[in-house]
Design a protein around this motif. Structure first.
Motif, mmCIF file in Angstrom:
data_model
loop_
_atom_site.group_PDB
_atom_site.id
_atom_site.type_symbol
_atom_site.label_atom_id
_atom_site.label_comp_id
_atom_site.label_asym_id
_atom_site.label_seq_id
_atom_site.Cartn_x
_atom_site.Cartn_y
_atom_site.Cartn_z
ATOM 1 N N TYR A 80 0.816 -1.221 0.000
ATOM 2 C CA TYR A 80 0.000 0.000 0.000
ATOM 3 C C TYR A 80 0.846 1.267 0.000
ATOM 4 N N GLU A 81 1.617 1.458 -1.068
ATOM 5 C CA GLU A 81 2.471 2.632 -1.216
ATOM 6 C C GLU A 81 1.756 3.683 -2.072
ATOM 7 N N PRO A 82 1.356 4.822 -1.469
ATOM 8 C CA PRO A 82 0.710 5.893 -2.232
ATOM 9 C C PRO A 82 1.730 6.633 -3.102
ATOM 10 N N GLN A 83 1.273 7.066 -4.264
ATOM 11 C CA GLN A 83 2.137 7.806 -5.184
ATOM 12 C C GLN A 83 1.294 8.749 -6.034
ATOM 13 N N VAL A 84 1.832 9.920 -6.302
ATOM 14 C CA VAL A 84 1.226 10.886 -7.217
ATOM 15 C C VAL A 84 2.077 10.891 -8.481
ATOM 16 N N MET A 85 1.421 10.860 -9.643
ATOM 17 C CA MET A 85 2.120 10.997 -10.920
ATOM 18 C C MET A 85 1.432 12.115 -11.699
ATOM 19 N N VAL A 86 2.238 13.071 -12.180
ATOM 20 C CA VAL A 86 1.690 14.199 -12.921
ATOM 21 C C VAL A 86 2.293 14.239 -14.325
ATOM 22 N N GLY A 87 1.677 15.016 -15.196
ATOM 23 C CA GLY A 87 2.106 15.085 -16.585
ATOM 24 C C GLY A 87 3.144 16.153 -16.854
ATOM 25 N N TYR A 88 3.902 16.545 -15.841
ATOM 26 C CA TYR A 88 4.933 17.569 -15.977
ATOM 27 C C TYR A 88 5.975 17.343 -14.896
ATOM 28 N N GLN A 89 7.110 18.003 -15.028
ATOM 29 C CA GLN A 89 8.162 17.893 -14.027
ATOM 30 C C GLN A 89 7.804 18.746 -12.816
ATOM 31 N N LEU A 90 7.921 18.148 -11.647
ATOM 32 C CA LEU A 90 7.673 18.878 -10.405
ATOM 33 C C LEU A 90 8.912 19.689 -10.035
ATOM 34 N N GLN A 91 8.690 20.776 -9.296
ATOM 35 C CA GLN A 91 9.799 21.625 -8.873
ATOM 36 C C GLN A 91 10.755 20.814 -8.002
ATOM 37 N N ASP A 92 12.062 20.919 -8.294
ATOM 38 C CA ASP A 92 13.072 20.209 -7.511
ATOM 39 C C ASP A 92 12.972 20.598 -6.047
ATOM 40 N N ASN A 93 13.119 19.625 -5.170
ATOM 41 C CA ASN A 93 13.102 19.820 -3.717
ATOM 42 C C ASN A 93 11.805 20.428 -3.193
ATOM 43 N N SER A 94 10.735 20.315 -3.966
ATOM 44 C CA SER A 94 9.446 20.819 -3.484
ATOM 45 C C SER A 94 8.703 19.688 -2.775
ATOM 46 N N LYS A 95 7.601 20.032 -2.163
ATOM 47 C CA LYS A 95 6.761 19.054 -1.479
ATOM 48 C C LYS A 95 5.386 19.059 -2.127
ATOM 49 N N VAL A 96 4.732 17.922 -2.091
ATOM 50 C CA VAL A 96 3.350 17.786 -2.530
ATOM 51 C C VAL A 96 2.534 17.549 -1.268
ATOM 52 N N ASN A 97 1.440 18.281 -1.119
ATOM 53 C CA ASN A 97 0.564 18.113 0.038
ATOM 54 C C ASN A 97 -0.690 17.361 -0.398
ATOM 55 N N VAL A 98 -1.016 16.314 0.340
ATOM 56 C CA VAL A 98 -2.249 15.564 0.142
ATOM 57 C C VAL A 98 -3.123 15.872 1.352
ATOM 58 N N VAL A 99 -4.307 16.426 1.114
ATOM 59 C CA VAL A 99 -5.187 16.837 2.209
ATOM 60 C C VAL A 99 -6.482 16.037 2.152
#
Length: 167
Positions: A80-99
């Protein structure tokens, strides 16, 4: 269009898992907003649930294909490993918040994907998904654009139950 997005997601999931020699994934069943899938890889069977956002922000921006998935790879001791995949490059060293229901889970980014920063919180995130109604994912693109995605959690519990016995 949904089928095309799912096909794209399957290819992306296989690539992320390093399974170039994997068999094509099999759709097990669709549970409202969440689908359950499996495929065989060199490391054994991989099972996952996947959904696409019901809303994307900001409007007028090419987000590409966006997915949230939870995977099981018993042969690699991953459950049960959650993962987000987007259609663009994410900002280096940024964080994604899941609320979910006011509770925030922090994910670290690499390329176009994000994973839970503290792996010990993965079960809490999955539990929140099962008991919640809606989930939002907030990210920042490499270009600095703040993005937000809204997901329905309808069907997540049944989809996760379907892959529970993945072996």
């Amino acid at each position: 269009m949904f089928a095309r997005k799912i096909a794209t997601a399957i290819v992306l999931v296989m690539a992320a898992a390093g399974t170039a020699s994997a068999q094509s994934p099999t759709r097990i069943q669709q549970f409202n907003a969440w689908g359950a899938y499996s495929y065989q890889s060199g490391g054994g069977k991989v099972c996952y649930v996947l959904s696409v956002p019901k809303e994307k922000s900001p409007a007028g921006v090419d987000h590409g294909d966006i997915f949230f998935l939870v995977s099981q790879r018993p042969g690699q001791n991953i459950s049960y490993e959650p993962q987000v995949m987007v259609g663009y490059q994410l900002q280096d060293n940024s964080k994604v918040n899941v609320v979910i229901d006011g509770r925030t889970f922090i994910m670290f980014t690499k390329g176009n994907s994000a994973w839970v920063e503290n792996a010990a919180e993965e079960p809490a995130l999955v539990a929140a998904m099962k008991s919640g109604k809606d989930m939002s994912v907030n990210a920042k693109s490499r270009k600095g654009t703040a993005t937000s995605y809204s997901y329905s959690l309808s069907g997540i519990s049944a989809a996760l139950k379907q892959i529970e016995a993945c072996k």
